[in-house]
Design a protein around this motif. Structure first.
Motif, mmCIF file in Angstrom:
data_model
loop_
_atom_site.group_PDB
_atom_site.id
_atom_site.type_symbol
_atom_site.label_atom_id
_atom_site.label_comp_id
_atom_site.label_asym_id
_atom_site.label_seq_id
_atom_site.Cartn_x
_atom_site.Cartn_y
_atom_site.Cartn_z
ATOM 1 N N LYS A 4 0.845 -1.201 0.000
ATOM 2 C CA LYS A 4 0.000 0.000 0.000
ATOM 3 C C LYS A 4 0.879 1.249 0.000
ATOM 4 C CE LYS A 4 -4.077 -1.937 0.630
ATOM 5 N NZ LYS A 4 -5.041 -1.901 -0.440
ATOM 6 N N GLU A 6 0.330 3.910 1.571
ATOM 7 C CA GLU A 6 0.419 4.432 2.941
ATOM 8 C C GLU A 6 1.570 3.794 3.710
ATOM 9 O OE1 GLU A 6 -2.854 1.812 5.362
ATOM 10 O OE2 GLU A 6 -3.596 3.351 4.002
ATOM 11 N N TYR A 9 4.146 6.216 2.823
ATOM 12 C CA TYR A 9 3.831 7.542 3.374
ATOM 13 C C TYR A 9 4.155 7.622 4.865
ATOM 14 C CZ TYR A 9 0.952 8.372 -0.836
ATOM 15 O OH TYR A 9 0.489 8.540 -2.106
ATOM 16 N N ARG A 10 3.878 6.554 5.594
ATOM 17 C CA ARG A 10 4.046 6.570 7.055
ATOM 18 C C ARG A 10 5.473 6.927 7.479
ATOM 19 N NH1 ARG A 10 2.357 1.780 7.964
ATOM 20 N NH2 ARG A 10 0.182 2.378 7.785
ATOM 21 N N ALA A 31 -3.146 14.284 0.178
ATOM 22 C CA ALA A 31 -3.009 13.072 -0.630
ATOM 23 C C ALA A 31 -2.304 13.374 -1.948
ATOM 24 C CB ALA A 31 -4.371 12.447 -0.877
#
Length: 83
Positions: A4, A6, A9-10, A31
């Protein structure tokens, strides 16, 4: 199972200390910024042995990325963020 977005991104978000991001109320703007930094990081990571093609419908990569690849992409995002 694909990685994913994300997941990349994390570590990026955990690495930056910019309180102005907290002031952005529109989650779509955030986003778009994250995706822009990630797309630039994938272009820079041209020696990756896996495909870094993004499945925009599922907000994931088609391939499974390992921890090192995720770290390289998140650091690439930091570079573009700082630009």
């Amino acid at each position: 199972m694909a990685t994913k977005l994300e997941d990349v991104y994390r570590p990026f978000l955990n690495s930056i200390e910019d309180e102005e991001w907290l002031l952005i109320e529109d989650s779509e703007v955030i986003a778009d910024l994250l995706l822009d930094y990630l797309e630039k990081a994938t272009v820079d990571f041209d020696i990756c042995r896996k495909s870094l093609e993004i499945d925009y419908n599922n907000l994931s990569f088609y391939d499974d990325l390992d921890r090192d690849e995720i770290t390289i992409l998140s650091k690439g995002m930091i570079i573009h963020y700082l630009d």
